[in-house]
Design a protein around this motif. Structure first.
Motif, PDB file in Angstrom:
ATOM      1  N   VAL A   1       0.830  -1.202   0.000  1.00 30.87           N
ATOM      2  CA  VAL A   1       0.000   0.000   0.000  1.00 30.87           C
ATOM      3  C   VAL A   1       0.870   1.259   0.000  1.00 30.87           C
ATOM      4  CG1 VAL A   1      -1.722   1.312   1.285  1.00 30.87           C
ATOM      5  CG2 VAL A   1      -1.886  -1.185   1.180  1.00 30.87           C
ATOM      6  N   ALA A   2       1.764   1.363   0.978  1.00 28.04           N
ATOM      7  CA  ALA A   2       2.609   2.548   1.090  1.00 28.04           C
ATOM      8  C   ALA A   2       3.847   2.197   1.905  1.00 28.04           C
ATOM      9  CB  ALA A   2       1.850   3.693   1.772  1.00 28.04           C
ATOM     10  N   VAL A   3       4.980   2.763   1.505  1.00 31.16           N
ATOM     11  CA  VAL A   3       6.218   2.552   2.243  1.00 31.16           C
ATOM     12  C   VAL A   3       6.945   3.867   2.417  1.00 31.16           C
ATOM     13  CG1 VAL A   3       6.572   0.128   1.613  1.00 31.16           C
ATOM     14  CG2 VAL A   3       7.434   1.929   0.117  1.00 31.16           C
TER      15      VAL A   3
ATOM     16  N   ALA B   1       1.061   2.639  -3.687  1.00 29.64           N
ATOM     17  CA  ALA B   1       0.400   1.883  -4.738  1.00 29.64           C
ATOM     18  C   ALA B   1      -0.479   2.839  -5.543  1.00 29.64           C
ATOM     19  CB  ALA B   1      -0.446   0.775  -4.127  1.00 29.64           C
ATOM     20  N   ASP B   2      -0.602   2.583  -6.830  1.00 28.86           N
ATOM     21  CA  ASP B   2      -1.415   3.456  -7.685  1.00 28.86           C
ATOM     22  C   ASP B   2      -2.845   3.567  -7.167  1.00 28.86           C
ATOM     23  OD1 ASP B   2       0.131   2.460 -10.860  1.00 28.86           O
ATOM     24  OD2 ASP B   2       0.718   3.954  -9.351  1.00 28.86           O
ATOM     25  N   SER B   3      -3.351   2.498  -6.584  1.00 33.76           N
ATOM     26  CA  SER B   3      -4.743   2.463  -6.153  1.00 33.76           C
ATOM     27  C   SER B   3      -5.026   3.398  -4.975  1.00 33.76           C
ATOM     28  CB  SER B   3      -5.139   1.034  -5.777  1.00 33.76           C
ATOM     29  OG  SER B   3      -4.293   0.531  -4.755  1.00 33.76           O
ATOM     30  N   VAL B   4      -3.990   3.856  -4.279  1.00 31.51           N
ATOM     31  CA  VAL B   4      -4.218   4.700  -3.106  1.00 31.51           C
ATOM     32  C   VAL B   4      -3.585   6.085  -3.236  1.00 31.51           C
ATOM     33  CG1 VAL B   4      -4.305   2.630  -1.664  1.00 31.51           C
ATOM     34  CG2 VAL B   4      -2.184   3.960  -1.784  1.00 31.51           C
ATOM     35  N   LYS B   5      -2.894   6.344  -4.323  1.00 31.97           N
ATOM     36  CA  LYS B   5      -2.245   7.647  -4.508  1.00 31.97           C
ATOM     37  C   LYS B   5      -3.274   8.770  -4.430  1.00 31.97           C
ATOM     38  CE  LYS B   5       1.793   6.373  -7.274  1.00 31.97           C
ATOM     39  NZ  LYS B   5       2.406   6.385  -8.630  1.00 31.97           N
ATOM     40  N   GLY B   6      -2.924   9.808  -3.695  1.00 31.26           N
ATOM     41  CA  GLY B   6      -3.811  10.947  -3.549  1.00 31.26           C
ATOM     42  C   GLY B   6      -4.853  10.780  -2.465  1.00 31.26           C
ATOM     43  N   ARG B   7      -4.974   9.565  -1.912  1.00 29.51           N
ATOM     44  CA  ARG B   7      -5.964   9.326  -0.857  1.00 29.51           C
ATOM     45  C   ARG B   7      -5.302   8.915   0.464  1.00 29.51           C
ATOM     46  NH1 ARG B   7      -9.398   5.235  -1.255  1.00 29.51           N
ATOM     47  NH2 ARG B   7      -8.047   3.910  -2.537  1.00 29.51           N
ATOM     48  N   PHE B   8      -4.189   8.205   0.386  1.00 29.15           N
ATOM     49  CA  PHE B   8      -3.501   7.723   1.586  1.00 29.15           C
ATOM     50  C   PHE B   8      -2.195   8.493   1.766  1.00 29.15           C
ATOM     51  CE2 PHE B   8      -5.228   3.063   1.729  1.00 29.15           C
ATOM     52  CZ  PHE B   8      -6.515   3.548   1.627  1.00 29.15           C
ATOM     53  N   THR B   9      -1.809   8.688   3.025  1.00 23.26           N
ATOM     54  CA  THR B   9      -0.549   9.355   3.337  1.00 23.26           C
ATOM     55  C   THR B   9       0.157   8.595   4.447  1.00 23.26           C
ATOM     56  OG1 THR B   9      -1.508  11.508   2.775  1.00 23.26           O
ATOM     57  CG2 THR B   9       0.548  11.506   4.020  1.00 23.26           C
ATOM     58  N   ILE B  10       1.413   8.226   4.202  1.00 22.85           N
ATOM     59  CA  ILE B  10       2.222   7.578   5.222  1.00 22.85           C
ATOM     60  C   ILE B  10       3.148   8.621   5.828  1.00 22.85           C
ATOM     61  CG2 ILE B  10       3.980   6.818   3.567  1.00 22.85           C
ATOM     62  CD1 ILE B  10       4.352   4.302   5.303  1.00 22.85           C
TER      63      ILE B  10
ATOM     64  N   MET C   1      -5.809   7.486   5.887  1.00 19.21           N
ATOM     65  CA  MET C   1      -6.592   7.001   4.751  1.00 19.21           C
ATOM     66  C   MET C   1      -7.837   7.868   4.602  1.00 19.21           C
ATOM     67  SD  MET C   1      -6.200   2.867   5.283  1.00 19.21           S
ATOM     68  CE  MET C   1      -7.325   2.822   6.679  1.00 19.21           C
ATOM     69  N   ASP C   2      -7.905   8.602   3.530  1.00 19.07           N
ATOM     70  CA  ASP C   2      -9.034   9.481   3.249  1.00 19.07           C
ATOM     71  C   ASP C   2      -9.784   8.998   2.014  1.00 19.07           C
ATOM     72  OD1 ASP C   2      -6.832  12.172   4.111  1.00 19.07           O
ATOM     73  OD2 ASP C   2      -8.380  11.268   5.373  1.00 19.07           O
ATOM     74  N   ASN C   3     -11.009   9.470   1.884  1.00 15.55           N
ATOM     75  CA  ASN C   3     -11.841   9.095   0.737  1.00 15.55           C
ATOM     76  C   ASN C   3     -11.824   7.576   0.527  1.00 15.55           C
ATOM     77  OD1 ASN C   3     -13.506   9.398  -1.498  1.00 15.55           O
ATOM     78  ND2 ASN C   3     -11.816   9.824  -2.889  1.00 15.55           N
ATOM     79  N   LEU C   4     -12.088   6.866   1.589  1.00 17.08           N
ATOM     80  CA  LEU C   4     -12.027   5.412   1.523  1.00 17.08           C
ATOM     81  C   LEU C   4     -13.094   4.849   0.599  1.00 17.08           C
ATOM     82  CD1 LEU C   4     -11.215   4.769   5.251  1.00 17.08           C
ATOM     83  CD2 LEU C   4      -9.921   3.809   3.342  1.00 17.08           C
ATOM     84  N   LYS C   5     -12.736   3.747  -0.055  1.00 16.73           N
ATOM     85  CA  LYS C   5     -13.624   3.084  -0.991  1.00 16.73           C
ATOM     86  C   LYS C   5     -13.868   1.645  -0.519  1.00 16.73           C
ATOM     87  CE  LYS C   5     -11.581   5.675  -4.825  1.00 16.73           C
ATOM     88  NZ  LYS C   5     -10.914   5.588  -6.155  1.00 16.73           N
ATOM     89  N   PRO C   6     -14.977   1.044  -0.928  1.00 17.12           N
ATOM     90  CA  PRO C   6     -15.230  -0.347  -0.529  1.00 17.12           C
ATOM     91  C   PRO C   6     -14.075  -1.286  -0.881  1.00 17.12           C
ATOM     92  CG  PRO C   6     -17.222   0.595  -1.408  1.00 17.12           C
ATOM     93  CD  PRO C   6     -16.134   1.620  -1.634  1.00 17.12           C
TER      94      PRO C   6
END
Length: 129
Positions: A48-50, A61-70, A83-88
């Motif tokens: 997800v993120a490192v 990961a491309d799937s979380v770019k712009g929504r998750f911050t480590i 984790m913002d703007n979470l999706k199912p």
């Protein structure tokens, strides 16, 4: 070896936010990788993120770019995953991993953490639509 423990998972509706925490058993001054992976039953674990502590550089990961911050908070030996703007499709058990204390050959952080294969107990995240 440094142990990690995750916390902060829970259930939210789509569009909501959660902050996961990964606390290390001890502070490590030597630069190392620390990151988050997730896994859904029946599927492979996904990076997800490192974060590389030496340079504070991050990879997502491309799937979380712009929504998750480590991010890292040294004073508490803790790394967060906001984790913002979470999706199912973010529903999974989230695991933290650290390369602190690892003396083997270097690899990029996602690859290295998977190679070390040392995980916390995980924290579940459920996102409902």
């Amino acid at each position: 070896q440094v142990q990690v423990q995750e916390s902060g998972g829970g259930s939210v509706q789509a569009g909501g936010s959660l902050r996961l925490s990964c606390t290390a058993s001890e502070y490590t001054n030597t630069a190392h990788c620390i990151g988050w992976f997730r896994q859904v039953p029946g599927k492979e674990r996904e990076g997800v993120a490192v974060l590389y502590t030496g340079s504070r550089s991050t990879v997502y990961a491309d799937s979380v770019k712009g929504r998750f911050t480590i991010s890292q908070y040294n004073a508490k030996n803790t790394v967060y995953l906001q984790m913002d703007n979470l999706k199912p499709e973010d529903t999974a058990t989230y695991y933290c991993a650290s390369s602190a204390g690892y003396g083997g050959s270097w690899s990029p952080c996602f690859t290295l953490l998977e190679k070390i294969n040392r995980w916390g107990q995980g924290t579940p995240v459920t996102v409902s639509s």
